[in-house]
Motif scaffolding. Structure first.
Motif, PDB file in Angstrom:
ATOM      1  N   THR A  56      49.426  46.684  33.566  1.00  0.00           N
ATOM      2  CA  THR A  56      50.079  46.120  34.742  1.00  0.00           C
ATOM      3  C   THR A  56      50.008  44.605  34.688  1.00  0.00           C
ATOM      4  OG1 THR A  56      49.407  48.068  36.006  1.00  0.00           O
ATOM      5  CG2 THR A  56      50.128  46.137  37.253  1.00  0.00           C
ATOM      6  N   ALA A  57      51.123  43.967  34.945  1.00  0.00           N
ATOM      7  CA  ALA A  57      51.156  42.506  34.922  1.00  0.00           C
ATOM      8  C   ALA A  57      50.410  41.947  36.123  1.00  0.00           C
ATOM      9  CB  ALA A  57      52.597  42.015  34.919  1.00  0.00           C
ATOM     10  N   THR A  60      46.142  42.922  38.739  1.00  0.00           N
ATOM     11  CA  THR A  60      45.937  44.269  39.270  1.00  0.00           C
ATOM     12  C   THR A  60      44.857  44.987  38.469  1.00  0.00           C
ATOM     13  OG1 THR A  60      48.266  44.346  39.890  1.00  0.00           O
ATOM     14  CG2 THR A  60      47.056  46.436  39.878  1.00  0.00           C
ATOM     15  N   LEU A  61      43.970  45.666  39.185  1.00  0.00           N
ATOM     16  CA  LEU A  61      42.877  46.396  38.542  1.00  0.00           C
ATOM     17  C   LEU A  61      43.372  47.790  38.152  1.00  0.00           C
ATOM     18  CD1 LEU A  61      39.861  46.269  37.769  1.00  0.00           C
ATOM     19  CD2 LEU A  61      39.350  47.295  40.007  1.00  0.00           C
ATOM     20  N   ASP A  62      43.792  47.940  36.901  1.00  0.00           N
ATOM     21  CA  ASP A  62      44.235  49.239  36.418  1.00  0.00           C
ATOM     22  C   ASP A  62      43.216  49.779  35.430  1.00  0.00           C
ATOM     23  OD1 ASP A  62      44.589  47.470  34.397  1.00  0.00           O
ATOM     24  OD2 ASP A  62      46.678  47.958  33.983  1.00  0.00           O
ATOM     25  N   VAL A  63      43.560  50.912  34.801  1.00  0.00           N
ATOM     26  CA  VAL A  63      42.622  51.562  33.893  1.00  0.00           C
ATOM     27  C   VAL A  63      42.347  50.714  32.670  1.00  0.00           C
ATOM     28  CG1 VAL A  63      44.474  52.841  32.730  1.00  0.00           C
ATOM     29  CG2 VAL A  63      42.128  53.720  32.668  1.00  0.00           C
ATOM     30  N   PHE A  64      43.315  49.949  32.209  1.00  0.00           N
ATOM     31  CA  PHE A  64      43.103  49.101  31.032  1.00  0.00           C
ATOM     32  C   PHE A  64      42.152  47.942  31.351  1.00  0.00           C
ATOM     33  CE2 PHE A  64      47.344  51.011  30.423  1.00  0.00           C
ATOM     34  CZ  PHE A  64      47.113  51.680  29.233  1.00  0.00           C
TER      35      PHE A  64
END
Length: 267
Positions: A56-57, A60-64
């Motif tokens: 996600t640009a 944002t706190l995503d899984v990656f």
């Protein structure tokens, strides 16, 4: 002193219990950090290649992003416990007979007693932390075991459409639909690839490493407790020797005084 006697004295001063615990700690931390880091990298490859997920640009706190954070945590764990293992080995050396003969009873008990108590408390906290790490590491093992089992059982349930939805593991939000089914081409390619099998077994080895670190912490607690008892007994022995020496000196002074009084009276 000959060469053989020097070797025997040096070997007698090695804290073998602390040495075994340190080797076990380093082995467990190395397995957990090395295999865990590579397993996380393999997870990123699987998510991007077969589940068609993208970073996600923005902030944002995503899984990656979480995986990147876990990697930095692994770096910190490796560095911290490398230093901690060295400190525990030094503490073990300072409670052996060789250091006691070199520096004497008083110095080893006054310093060693406080150091042993501090390390016992710290090692107990680290043991609890490693228990939490072991429990946390079992989660990806369980997830990959489910995925690996579905791949192995696809031939037994021909015609059935089994799906694995990442939302049930909390990897993606409820609004995102990221699932893979047995009839899709991505699922077949994933099951035939080496990334899935390798990542699954890497997480298993990382879990074993975390368990070895827990055992090492328990071993350290036993060693430190024994060292604590040693320095405590040495402190009591030192106090006894001081009191005994003081009483002997007082008796000697009394005897000398009486002898002088008798000599003066005779004169």
């Amino acid at each position: 002193m000959g060469c053989f006697e020097c070797c025997i004295k040096c070997l007698g001063g090695i804290p073998y219990a602390s040495l075994i615990a340190t080797i076990l700690l380093y082995a467990g931390v190395a397995l957990f950090c090395g295999c865990g880091h590579e397993a996380l990298s393999g997870t990123v490859t699987i998510l991007q290649t077969y589940f068609e997920m993208a970073r996600t640009a923005g902030d944002t706190l995503d899984v990656f992003t979480m995986i990147d954070i876990f990697k930095y945590v692994i770096y910190g764990i490796a560095a911290a416990f490398f230093v901690y293992g060295i400190l525990l080995m030094v503490e073990g050396f300072f409670t052996t007979g060789a250091i006691k003969d070199l520096y004497g009873d008083f110095k080893i008990t006054t310093c060693g007693r406080c150091v042993s108590a501090w390390f016992i408390m710290l090692t107990y906290l680290f043991m609890l932390a490693w228990l939490g790490v072991t429990a946390f590491t079992s989660l990806p093992v369980y997830m990959y075991f489910n995925l690996w089992t579905i791949c192995r059982n696809t031939t037994l349930v021909e015609g059935a459409n089994l799906c694995l939805d990442l939302r049930q593991f909390g990897i993606v939000t409820i609004g995102e639909e990221k699932k893979i089914c047995t009839v899709s081409e991505n699922f077949l390619r994933m099951c035939e690839s080496t990334e899935l099998n390798m990542t699954f077994h890497l997480f298993i080895v990382a879990l074993a490493g975390a368990g070895a670190a827990v055992i090492a912490m328990v071993h350290y607690l036993m060693v430190l407790s024994a060292n604590w008892a040693y320095v405590k007994d040495a402190c009591r022995m030192q106090k006894y020797e001081d009191i005994k020496s003081k009483e002997e000196q007082e008796l000697h002074d009394i005897h000398s005084t009486r002898s002088k009084e008798r000599l003066n009276a005779y004169t």
